[in-house]
Design a protein around this motif. Structure first.
Motif, PDB file in Angstrom:
ATOM      1  N   ASN A   1       0.848  -1.193   0.000  1.00 13.44           N
ATOM      2  CA  ASN A   1       0.000   0.000   0.000  1.00 13.44           C
ATOM      3  C   ASN A   1       0.880   1.238   0.000  1.00 13.44           C
ATOM      4  N   ASP A   2       0.558   2.168  -0.865  1.00 13.59           N
ATOM      5  CA  ASP A   2       1.368   3.367  -1.015  1.00 13.59           C
ATOM      6  C   ASP A   2       0.462   4.470  -1.565  1.00 13.59           C
ATOM      7  N   ALA A   3       0.167   5.425  -0.693  1.00 15.14           N
ATOM      8  CA  ALA A   3      -0.746   6.502  -1.089  1.00 15.14           C
ATOM      9  C   ALA A   3      -0.188   7.268  -2.288  1.00 15.14           C
ATOM     10  N   ALA A   4       1.156   7.224  -2.448  1.00 13.72           N
ATOM     11  CA  ALA A   4       1.792   7.982  -3.521  1.00 13.72           C
ATOM     12  C   ALA A   4       1.969   7.139  -4.775  1.00 13.72           C
ATOM     13  N   ALA A   5       1.114   6.144  -4.972  1.00 10.59           N
ATOM     14  CA  ALA A   5       1.190   5.309  -6.176  1.00 10.59           C
ATOM     15  C   ALA A   5      -0.191   5.283  -6.827  1.00 10.59           C
ATOM     16  N   PRO A   6      -0.255   4.975  -8.120  1.00  8.02           N
ATOM     17  CA  PRO A   6      -1.560   4.924  -8.772  1.00  8.02           C
ATOM     18  C   PRO A   6      -2.468   3.910  -8.078  1.00  8.02           C
ATOM     19  N   ASP A   7      -3.717   4.262  -7.838  1.00  6.59           N
ATOM     20  CA  ASP A   7      -4.711   3.421  -7.150  1.00  6.59           C
ATOM     21  C   ASP A   7      -4.310   3.097  -5.707  1.00  6.59           C
ATOM     22  N   GLY A   8      -3.312   3.791  -5.183  1.00  6.31           N
ATOM     23  CA  GLY A   8      -2.955   3.608  -3.783  1.00  6.31           C
ATOM     24  C   GLY A   8      -2.116   2.379  -3.473  1.00  6.31           C
TER      25      GLY A   8
END
Lengths: 157, 197
Positions: free
Chosen positions: B151-158
């Motif tokens: 999970n990564d808020a700074a990636a597409p689709d989170g």
């Protein structure tokens, strides 16, 4: 070595491409801004660049912005214990007297929310924000999927 | 004189330590994916770009160059697939002996984004496969590789995908031959393949 040879070969035919322009802000010079073709606009683009710091003060790249993408971010490809991941980089250090490459397999800008697919030969501006030196804008050239970097006559990298 | 002998002894010890250390590192790094790991035969059953089920068995007789990745990956995956494309071009007439496969580790999103257009952009020979979650996990287990969702808020689709970034070579009899670690130049992959024909 391979890159040197490649650069040497390419330099024979190189024209002054956009990506080869050097822009400066304070003690920092920024050049070789390039990107790769994207397959559609729904996938993120990439941004690579070289930054060198000729000053005596450490600086850091803290953000990028561009009209080409709604959500550009800095990331780093990390390969640890045989697994590659791509954490968000809050800032990329640009130490005094050193240069830093955003290049394949390392630090890179990830251009999410592209306004249009990136096509070979396109160019777009990217504004880099540094902690101390402030902002500077470079022209980024879109190269082919197989490109390893811009073919600059000065072979700066 | 005694000092010299001591010095010599220390050098021998240091070199031995280095060799042991390097050997250990090699063993750790190569766990499951070592170039010289005992023979095993990875298997998969995965849908291709058109939804047809493809299995490892149908590729017997060809070398497989297998990459596990995801199409939303801006750095590692395009770099590796570009190398694969270069290898396929440089193989010339031998290209028919090699089938490059791109196995999606993010199959649902990749099918939605379009797998065929993605692989074709690199090279028409590359076949994209995207199975169900269970089929993908089974394939990864069989190849002894890792992937996982982060999970990564700074990636597409989170979210983003972490994965083993190597390129895996399977022989015509289906046996695992070796891996090429991320960043192996296309020329090196090519010359290795040529020694196996």
């Amino acid at each position: 070595m391979k890159h040197l040879l490649l650069a040497a070969t390419l330099s024979l035919t190189a024209s002054a491409a956009l990506a080869c322009e050097t822009v400066t802000v304070g003690d920092l010079s920024v050049e070789h801004g390039w990107s790769k073709v994207t397959i559609g606009a729904g996938r993120p683009g990439v941004f690579y660049v070289s930054i060198s710091n000729s000053g005596a003060t450490d600086d850091a790249l803290v953000g990028i912005s561009t009209p080409a993408a709604g959500m550009p971010m800095l990331h780093e490809t990390v390969v640890k214990d045989g697994v590659a991941s791509m954490p968000h980089a809050m800032s990329i250090p640009v130490p005094a007297g050193q240069s830093v490459q955003l290049s394949p397999g390392g630090y890179h800008g990830m251009l999410m929310g592209l306004t249009a697919a990136l096509k070979e030969g396109d160019s777009f501006p990217v504004t880099l924000s540094f902690e101390k030196a402030g902002e500077v804008t470079v022209n980024v050239e879109v190269l082919s999927l197989r490109a390893e970097g811009p073919d600059c006559a000065d072979a700066g990298q | 004189m005694r000092l010299r002998r001591l010095q010599l002894g220390l050098w021998v010890a240091a070199i031995a330590a280095m060799i042991i250390f390097a050997g250990t590192r090699w063993a750790i790094q190569g766990e499951g994916v070592a170039e010289t790991s005992p023979a095993f035969t990875p298997v998969f059953t995965l849908a291709d770009e058109e939804g047809r089920i493809r299995t490892s068995a149908e590729f017997r007789g060809k070398f497989l160059l297998v990459f596990f990745g995801f199409t939303n990956c801006p750095d590692v995956c395009p770099t590796t697939l570009s190398d694969v494309a270069q290898v396929m071009d440089d193989l010339g007439a031998d290209a028919e002996k090699v089938q490059p496969l791109f196995v999606s580790i993010d199959p649902e999103r990749d099918r939605r984004l379009g797998l065929a257009a993605y692989t074709a952009a690199f090279h028409p020979a590359i076949l994209g496969l995207a199975g169900t979650e269970a089929e993908t996990q089974a394939a990864a287990n069989s190849f002894k590789i890792f992937y996982g969702r982060e999970n990564d808020a700074a990636a597409p689709d989170g979210y983003s995908m972490a994965h083993s970034p190597g390129l895996f070579l399977i022989g015509p009899d289906g046996e695992w031959l070796r891996q090429f670690t991320y960043g192996t130049p296309a020329a090196e992959i090519l010359s290795y393949l040529q020694t196996r024909f």
